[in-house]
Design a protein around this motif. Structure first.
Motif, mmCIF file in Angstrom:
data_model
loop_
_atom_site.group_PDB
_atom_site.id
_atom_site.type_symbol
_atom_site.label_atom_id
_atom_site.label_comp_id
_atom_site.label_asym_id
_atom_site.label_seq_id
_atom_site.Cartn_x
_atom_site.Cartn_y
_atom_site.Cartn_z
ATOM 1 N N ARG A 1 -9.068 -3.205 7.673
ATOM 2 C CA ARG A 1 -9.321 -4.313 8.596
ATOM 3 C C ARG A 1 -10.044 -3.816 9.842
ATOM 4 O O ARG A 1 -9.486 -3.777 10.921
ATOM 5 C CB ARG A 1 -8.001 -4.972 8.977
ATOM 6 N N GLY A 2 -11.274 -3.362 9.658
ATOM 7 C CA GLY A 2 -12.098 -3.015 10.801
ATOM 8 C C GLY A 2 -11.865 -1.640 11.384
ATOM 9 O O GLY A 2 -12.477 -1.275 12.374
ATOM 10 N N GLY A 3 -10.974 -0.858 10.798
ATOM 11 C CA GLY A 3 -10.740 0.484 11.303
ATOM 12 C C GLY A 3 -11.732 1.476 10.708
ATOM 13 O O GLY A 3 -12.576 1.121 9.895
ATOM 14 N N GLY B 1 2.482 -7.267 7.794
ATOM 15 C CA GLY B 1 1.351 -7.903 7.134
ATOM 16 C C GLY B 1 0.138 -7.703 8.013
ATOM 17 O O GLY B 1 0.206 -7.003 9.018
ATOM 18 N N CYS B 2 -0.980 -8.336 7.646
ATOM 19 C CA CYS B 2 -2.171 -8.243 8.496
ATOM 20 C C CYS B 2 -1.822 -8.597 9.934
ATOM 21 O O CYS B 2 -2.299 -7.995 10.882
ATOM 22 C CB CYS B 2 -3.249 -9.221 8.026
ATOM 23 N N MET C 1 -4.944 -9.682 -1.501
ATOM 24 C CA MET C 1 -5.040 -11.062 -2.000
ATOM 25 C C MET C 1 -4.182 -11.345 -3.231
ATOM 26 O O MET C 1 -4.621 -12.016 -4.162
ATOM 27 C CB MET C 1 -6.496 -11.451 -2.325
ATOM 28 N N GLU D 1 -2.555 -1.612 -6.445
ATOM 29 C CA GLU D 1 -3.582 -1.787 -7.486
ATOM 30 C C GLU D 1 -3.043 -1.580 -8.907
ATOM 31 O O GLU D 1 -3.779 -1.775 -9.872
ATOM 32 C CB GLU D 1 -4.748 -0.830 -7.245
ATOM 33 N N HIS E 1 -4.777 6.628 -4.505
ATOM 34 C CA HIS E 1 -6.099 6.218 -4.046
ATOM 35 C C HIS E 1 -7.151 7.289 -4.235
ATOM 36 O O HIS E 1 -8.165 7.301 -3.540
ATOM 37 C CB HIS E 1 -6.020 5.751 -2.596
ATOM 38 N N GLY F 1 -2.568 -11.085 2.160
ATOM 39 C CA GLY F 1 -3.882 -10.590 2.589
ATOM 40 C C GLY F 1 -3.989 -9.088 2.679
ATOM 41 O O GLY F 1 -4.909 -8.474 2.128
ATOM 42 N N MET F 2 -3.066 -8.459 3.379
ATOM 43 C CA MET F 2 -3.193 -7.037 3.680
ATOM 44 C C MET F 2 -3.300 -6.162 2.427
ATOM 45 O O MET F 2 -4.010 -5.180 2.404
ATOM 46 C CB MET F 2 -1.977 -6.613 4.514
ATOM 47 N N THR F 3 -2.583 -6.532 1.389
ATOM 48 C CA THR F 3 -2.522 -5.671 0.217
ATOM 49 C C THR F 3 -3.552 -6.049 -0.837
ATOM 50 O O THR F 3 -3.563 -5.469 -1.920
ATOM 51 C CB THR F 3 -1.114 -5.721 -0.394
ATOM 52 N N THR G 1 0.846 -1.185 0.000
ATOM 53 C CA THR G 1 0.000 0.000 0.000
ATOM 54 C C THR G 1 0.887 1.242 0.000
ATOM 55 O O THR G 1 1.817 1.291 0.801
ATOM 56 C CB THR G 1 -0.892 0.000 1.254
ATOM 57 N N THR H 1 0.535 -8.066 11.736
ATOM 58 C CA THR H 1 1.091 -7.020 12.598
ATOM 59 C C THR H 1 0.070 -6.673 13.677
ATOM 60 O O THR H 1 0.409 -6.275 14.784
ATOM 61 C CB THR H 1 1.407 -5.768 11.756
ATOM 62 N N SER I 1 -0.507 3.347 5.854
ATOM 63 C CA SER I 1 -0.267 1.904 5.904
ATOM 64 C C SER I 1 1.202 1.607 5.603
ATOM 65 O O SER I 1 1.512 0.851 4.698
ATOM 66 C CB SER I 1 -1.178 1.202 4.889
ATOM 67 N N PRO J 1 -7.668 -0.777 13.606
ATOM 68 C CA PRO J 1 -7.830 -1.923 12.706
ATOM 69 C C PRO J 1 -7.734 -3.199 13.528
ATOM 70 O O PRO J 1 -7.024 -3.241 14.534
ATOM 71 C CB PRO J 1 -6.645 -1.797 11.749
#
Lengths: 1180, 187
Positions: B44-46, A403-404, A485, A39, A175, A481-483, A35, A406, A120, A374
């Motif tokens: 993620r939920g934030g 990553g997620c 999939m 994309e 973004h 996952g975080m970025t 991030t 974290t 992020s 988060p």
């Protein structure tokens, strides 16, 4: 903007860049997700599909390889792009710097997305400064449209000057969405054409110097181009004169866009000169100087750092981040720019006024709104992992990664987050730092699969190489996952969906030198915990090292995208709570946790009443003397029992089904042998003035005598045989129980002043009348009268009674049996007789039996000694053999109709048990069915007479059974002679649970009498215990042991015994002060004070976690089965689908719950349960 | 037209999809769009917030105090974003459309007076409950959108929103998505 005529699409900045790439004929793209850059590549792939482009696109495994791969394509003449986030450029720094010197043939655009404000990311680094440092030209777009336009310009620039060009969008470009003008996409047509030129592509240091010089020339030419670059332009207020403006603004990137929208709002529209810079490096210095010439001072507004400001060297003041006019950190939002602009304008003497303060901001600020951090998605496997880690190892060091996962921070199981892959190298560093001081705290590192492929292996091979020891958890959800999939090498699916090669994670890990690699399912909390403990053990064991636990589960967000969910509907049960009225926070005392030791199943099973749990604790510590003393409280025979007992305790051991029962019997033996003889621990108590006669000096009589003497009674023993000991002395063989061992235990009777009369048989040498002088008489005369088979030929010479034979062997009078011996019977006597016969020279020994009742270990040893067992074969007659000797006519019980087989033997030993010889009763009415009739306390019909052991109606069967009878009778006699009533006496005398249970009504539950439960296997939390093989006693080899009567079983060494007790005993139901309850208690309510645990009821939230986590069931607390609002799940498990209202009661948020069912395992009160079979309405 | 909007919610509530509907309507009207979204960890939920600027604008973020519309999928996030709303100038006041479980709880009484003074028009509904009743808990965003689009002064008509939703929905979800919008209209 003319939106009516050209094609416009609403595109995200990143999508606009992708559109720009394909419009510019980019044929080759590599990227690593991050991030805000993630994309770009997927949008290129989408366009490739949509337009059928011939374009290579890959997710590389890290940024360094992404850039190197792309460079080769650019060397080959292709238009090439690489995308990454700003910190990814650090990883790619090495190839990037060389790329500037060596340059490219086809255009190469290096897209690096910065993250001002750290939405992020780890750092607010400004990649434009990397451009300065590496001498790579940098373009800085101000809108998605400009970012797209810049792509084509960057390719052209790159090819014109043969240098890579950096496109540096910030997060607000990446973004942001904008209506973007789209142009036709050409079909890329360049063919790969790598032109060899070692002097350039493989330049040596000397040649590099020339390349550096060349690069400087290129940059000078590029700067010249930038002077008239379309994205750079100066604006001057209408009607501006040659007089210098008090303030000129130099702006770049999205900051320039904000200015355009802000200046009118501040009343400064068209008032100030503004220079927009799109080419951050090299800065078009003439353009800036010309602009500055019309201003008294400049303010530079740029993100993220001072890249442009640093390059401006003029004779007028330049305000910016270096002068404090622009904040040195954080995102330049419109609000920030508004503030700094007004301040600068006022300082420059202009009439600028900030808009009125935002009153709503102040008002909502006062509302104290909950911060939404988060968090892991509902049902995410990561959550279960960090929950387990934190709960099981609150004191561990947890190096984390990027990553997620974290977010494991939220659950207190991530202590460090540094950069990609650092979890592993830092775990190694922590290990070595502590190891240096001789310490080894538990270290659990966590890293995701994507990050491990990115940069985990390098750290792991280093950790292994340098001997670090820690546990590494690889969290493998099969995706990045975080970025968003992105695929990983694990499944071989590439960026554009074609099949690539598979890099198996396990092989990669093992390839780093890992020998311990276990798979674990975090959705099974107990099983996962077990593996964590096992891995920790490995990391600390001799020869151990880094232990890797690979947890594999699907990403739930990806699953949701695929339309699949698990289906275990969960619900929180609400209902009346066991609360005391008036104190709603505290539960009724009966519903609060209590530390209460329970009765171990082994101790409950011991007929002798041994406090086995205490034996284990003392043995573990090597306190053998105290261990022996604790056993002497129950009986004087630990060394003997430790050799001959059929050990019912081991049959009940909770470890039995897990990895084999503890060697309790062998431990008792070590305690007896290592401790001093009982004589050393007893002292003669003050005499009570009453006397008891014990008739029969076997284990039952001796035990009764032992306890009665210790209570102060005068005790006299009458023994018919030449020495006391009964079966221990005269039937059990010496190779099982050496004489000196027994004699040492018998010393205690002299020490206690017990009179022993040997060779005195009641009814023959002793008249009943002589017993009149005693206040009580205990008859324990045994069952020595050989039982007969009642078949033809039993009186042949050569047919002997087994008990008689064993006696003769012990007495040194054994008759010769010949070479072939047959033994009839399946009990311990039969096996003893068979093995004795073998030792006395029998070449073959055949045992015929109906049911095998002997101790299993004895049967095995006998078989090893060559003795043959014939199951279900019984004799029907004995006959004289044709050539001398005997013939056995046998019947197979499995085929009773079949003709009996025959067997030959020189001698036959009949070992089918003995009967009591009650001839001495002399007509007294004490017997029923040939035994002395007694109640469970050894009381006969006559008040002075008590009986027990094999002669009694309850029987004994084994030495330990005889001891039980002796203890009961001693207690009953004590009561009869004015001592304590039975229950109290039982406890006072024995203090052992065996007596306590013996004290109970045989029909009542075994715990009656002590009020304690007996924890079964389900009460033991097996995850805390690793499987360890049972310590087996050593035996002499059969071919050595059959030549003599030396002891066969040499037992366990005391160190082995201590290890067995310390390492394997569960201590079922008995607190060992392990402190686990203290650690797991979420409210710090449990503390160890003076060696005992105290539960502070005012702190306790009654979550019941201590009860469910006590490894051995030593905490009692009933489960409420309804939510008691303890807050445990919401605080520690933190699933977003578990919400609690003002009353604290937990509800499930059906919007997000995926029914993963983990909360069922987390709630210790049993309030969260799977819904009963779903009704059909649920699906309509 | 010029319209600045904030769409606020929690990661996973469908803020991005609601924003897409807005941009689709704008595309259909051929009005330029600029906006900014939240990606990455905050998803993620934030707290998640999308800025949308329709019309002649240069930059993607709405300035605090400039928004014409706040569409909030959550009460707390609504409060957190209220300060983006503008005060009534010469024309109509700004609009706040919020999904809240309890209409008494929003807006908080400590800010209600100020909102009235600023001329902010507040519409609330319990879109979560309605979506749950439809056994489609994740469609609360569309229920709210349907509710908002059928209020007076919403920048788009309900029909425009419905057409955009239909265009953006995957075939399998189209009918349930439209049903959620229709449900919102009736709240």
């Amino acid at each position: 903007m003319d939106m009516k005529t050209r094609e416009h699409r609403i595109l995200l900045g990143n999508e606009a860049i992708s559109r720009g790439l394909v419009e510019a004929g980019c044929q080759f793209m590599t990227a690593y997700p991050g991030t805000p850059s993630s994309e770009i590549l997927p949008a290129v792939v989408e366009l490739k599909r949509e337009l059928g482009l011939k374009l290579y696109a890959e997710w590389s495994t890290n940024e360094k390889v992404a850039l190197e791969t792309a460079l080769a394509a650019a060397y080959s003449g292709k238009r090439t792009a690489v995308a990454m986030k700003q910190v990814g450029l650090n990883v790619a720094a090495d190839p990037a710097l060389s790329a500037a010197y060596i340059g490219v043939a086809g255009g190469l655009v290096l897209i690096v997305a910065d993250d001002p404000g750290l939405h992020s990311s780890q750092t607010e680094q400004d990649s434009r400064l990397f451009g300065l440092f590496s001498k790579i030209p940098v373009l800085d777009p101000a809108s998605p449209q400009e970012a797209k336009d810049m792509v084509a310009q960057a390719f052209e620039l790159s090819e014109r000057h043969q240098v890579p060009v950096m496109l540096r969008p910030t997060v607000r470009i990446c973004h942001s969405e904008q209506s973007v003008e789209c142009r036709p996409v050409p079909a890329p047509s360049r063919l790969a054409d790598f032109r060899k030129n070692p002097g350039r592509w493989a330049a040596t240091p000397r040649a590099r110097l020339q390349l550096h010089q060349q690069l400087n020339r290129k940059l000078a030419a590029i700067e010249k181009e930038f002077e008239t670059w379309p994205g750079n332009h100066a604006f001057f207020p209408a009607g501006a004169t040659q007089q210098r403006a008090p303030l000129g603004i130099v702006a770049a990137g999205v900051s320039h866009a904000y200015l355009n929208d802000l200046l009118p709002a501040l009343g400064l529209a068209g008032q100030l000169p503004v220079l927009k810079i799109a080419t951050a490096y090299p800065l078009p210095r003439t353009l800036v100087a010309d602009f500055a010439a019309r201003c008294e001072r400049l303010i530079v507004i740029e993100e993220t750092d001072a890249a442009i400001e640093l390059q401006i060297r003029l004779g007028i003041p330049v305000w910016g981040r270096l002068t404090g006019h622009v904040p040195a950190h954080g995102e330049l939002t419109p609000g920030v720019i508004e503030k700094l602009l007004v301040a600068a304008a006022v300082e420059a003497g202009l009439d600028a006024r900030a808009r009125p303060a935002n009153r709503l901001l102040a008002a909502t600020g006062a509302l104290d709104l909950a911060v939404r951090r988060p968090t892991f998605c509902a049902g995410c496997g990561h959550r279960s992992i960090f929950y387990s880690l934190r709960r099981a190892f609150p004191d561990a060091i947890f190096p984390g990664d990027i990553g997620c996962y974290t977010l494991g921070l939220n659950q207190g199981a991530v202590d460090t987050v540094h950069d990609m892959g650092a979890s592993i190298s830092m775990a190694a560093g922590f290990y070595h730092a502590y190891a240096q001081d001789g310490q080894s705290p538990p270290i659990f590192a966590s890293i995701g699969d994507g990050t491990f492929y990115h940069s985990g292996a390098a750290g792991l091979e280093n950790a292994v190489y340098n001997g670090a020891r820690f546990v590494l958890l690889v969290l493998d959800n099969g995706t990045t996952g975080m970025t968003g999939m992105q695929p990983t090498p694990e499944f071989g699916e590439t960026a554009d969906g074609h099949a690539g090669g598979i890099v198996e994670l396990e092989s990669l890990i093992r390839g780093c030198g890992i020998s311990y690699l276990e798979h674990a399912d975090p959705h099974d909390l107990a099983g996962f915990h077990r593996i964590l403990l096992d891995a920790l053990d490995h990391s600390r064991a001799p020869g151990g090292g880094v232990a890797v636990v690979l947890a594999r589960y699907a990403c739930v967000t990806q699953l949701k995208g695929l339309g699949t969910r698990s289906a275990l509907p969960v619900e929180v049960h609400h209902g009346p709570r066991p609360h005391t009225a008036g104190t709603p926070a505290a539960l009724d005392a009966a519903w609060m946790p209590r530390h209460q030791d329970q009765l171990s199943p082994c101790a409950e099973a011991c007929p002798a009443g041994n406090d086995i749990e205490r034996l284990m604790s003392l043995a573990a510590a090597g306190h053998w003397s105290e261990a022996a003393q604790s056993l002497y409280a129950e009986h004087p025979f630990p060394s003997s029992l430790g050799r001959v007992c059929p050990h019912p305790c081991e049959s009940r051991c909770n470890r039995g089904a897990y990895d084999g029962a503890l060697s309790i019997n062998a431990l008792e033996r070590v305690a007896g042998d290592r401790g001093r003889s009982a004589a050393a621990y007893v002292s003669k108590p003050p005499p009570l003035g009453k006397n008891v006669a014990v008739v029969g000096g076997g284990p039952s009589g001796l035990t009764a005598a032992y306890h009665l003497a210790r209570l102060g009674y005068g005790v006299e023993i009458y023994e018919a045989l030449p020495e006391i000991g009964g079966m221990l002395r005269w039937a059990i063989t010496e190779y099982r129980l050496p004489l000196d061992v027994l004699q040492r235990e018998l010393e205690v009777f002299e020490a206690l002043g017990v009179s022993v009369h040997t060779g005195v048989r009641l009814g023959r040498d002793l008249a009943w009348a002589e017993l009149e002088r005693f206040d009580a008489v205990y008859l324990a005369t045994g069952a020595w009268r050989q039982r007969r088979l009642g078949i033809p030929g039993e009186d042949h010479a050569g047919v002997f009674g087994g008990l008689d034979y064993l006696y003769r062997v012990r007495a040194g009078q054994a008759q010769a049996l010949g070479a072939r011996v047959a033994v009839i019977g399946g009990g311990n006597t039969a096996v003893d007789a068979a093995r004795s016969a073998r030792r006395k020279g029998a070449a073959t020994v055949d045992v015929y039996y109906d049911v095998l009742l002997a101790i299993a270990e004895e049967v095995t040893a006998a078989r090893d000694e060559g003795i043959v067992f014939h199951h279900g074969i019984v004799p029907v007659a004995f006959e004289a053999g044709a050539t001398g000797g005997l013939k056995l006519l046998l019947r197979d019980l499995a085929a009773p109709q079949a003709a009996g087989a025959g067997g030959d033997a020189d001698s036959i030993l009949v070992c089918i048990g003995g009967d009591a010889d009650l001839a001495y009763l002399d007509g007294q009415d004490l017997a029923r069915n040939g035994r002395l009739a007694i109640d469970s306390w050894g009381r006969t019909g006559q008040p002075r007479l008590f009986a027990g052991g094999d002669a009694s109606s309850t029987g004994a069967g084994t030495v330990v059974g005889a001891i039980n009878g002796g203890k009961r009778a001693a207690l009953a006699i004590h009561e009869r002679l004015g001592g304590k009533a039975l229950d109290a006496a039982a406890l006072q005398l024995a203090g052992g649970p065996g007596i306590a249970s013996a004290n109970a009504d045989p029909d009542a539950s075994p715990r009656a009498g002590q009020g304690a439960a007996v924890p079964g296997p389900q009460a033991i939390k097996l995850q805390f215990f690793s499987k360890t093989p049972r310590a087996e006693s050593r035996h002499r080899a059969p071919d050595d042991s059959i030549w003599n009567f030396d002891e066969v079983n040499s037992g366990l060494a005391s160190t082995e015994a201590s290890a067995e007790a310390g390492g394997r005993c569960f201590h079922c139901g008995v607190c060992t002060r392990c402190d686990i309850c203290v650690k797991v208690c979420p409210s710090g309510a449990i503390a160890q004070i003076d060696g005992a645990y105290r539960i502070d009821q005012s702190k306790c939230t009654a979550c019941r976690v201590c009860q469910t986590e006590c490894p051995r069931g030593a905490i009692s607390m009933p489960a409420a089965g309804v939510c008691i609002a303890c807050g445990y799940c919401t605080t520690w498990f933190q699933c977003p689908s578990l919400t609690s209202g003002a009353d604290g009661l937990v509800h499930i948020d059906r919007r997000t719950c995926i029914d993963c069912g983990m909360c069922i395992q987390v709630c210790a009160q049993g309030a969260i349960r799977p819904r009963p079979t779903p009704t059909t309405e649920a699906f309509t | 037209m010029n319209c600045q909007a904030i769409i606020a919610g929690v990661g996973g509530q469908g803020v991005l999809f609601a924003a897409k509907v807005f941009t689709e309507v704008a595309r259909h009207r051929k009005v330029p769009v600029l906006g900014s979204q939240t990606f990455g960890m905050a998803q993620r939920g934030g707290s998640v917030m999308t800025h949308l600027k329709l019309g002649e604008f240069c930059s993607p973020l709405v300035c605090e105090g400039d928004a014409d519309l706040l569409l909030a999928l959550d009460g707390v996030e609504a409060h957190r974003s209220l300060h983006y709303l503008r005060a009534r100038g010469n024309g109509r006041g700004a609009l706040c459309v919020a999904n809240v479980a309890d209409s008494q709880s929003f807006p908080d009484r400590r800010v209600a007076g100020l909102l009235t003074e600023m001329g902010v028009v507040v519409h609330t509904c319990n879109a979560d409950a309605a979506a749950l009743q439809m056994n489609n808990a994740l469609a609360a965003n569309l229920v709210l959108l349907g509710f908002g689009a059928s209020r007076e002064d919403f920048p788009f008509s309900f029909e425009e929103v419905r057409e955009a939703t239909a265009a953006l929905s995957a075939t399998a979800r189209r009918s349930t998505n439209l049903a959620a919008l229709d449900r919102g209209r009736l709240l």
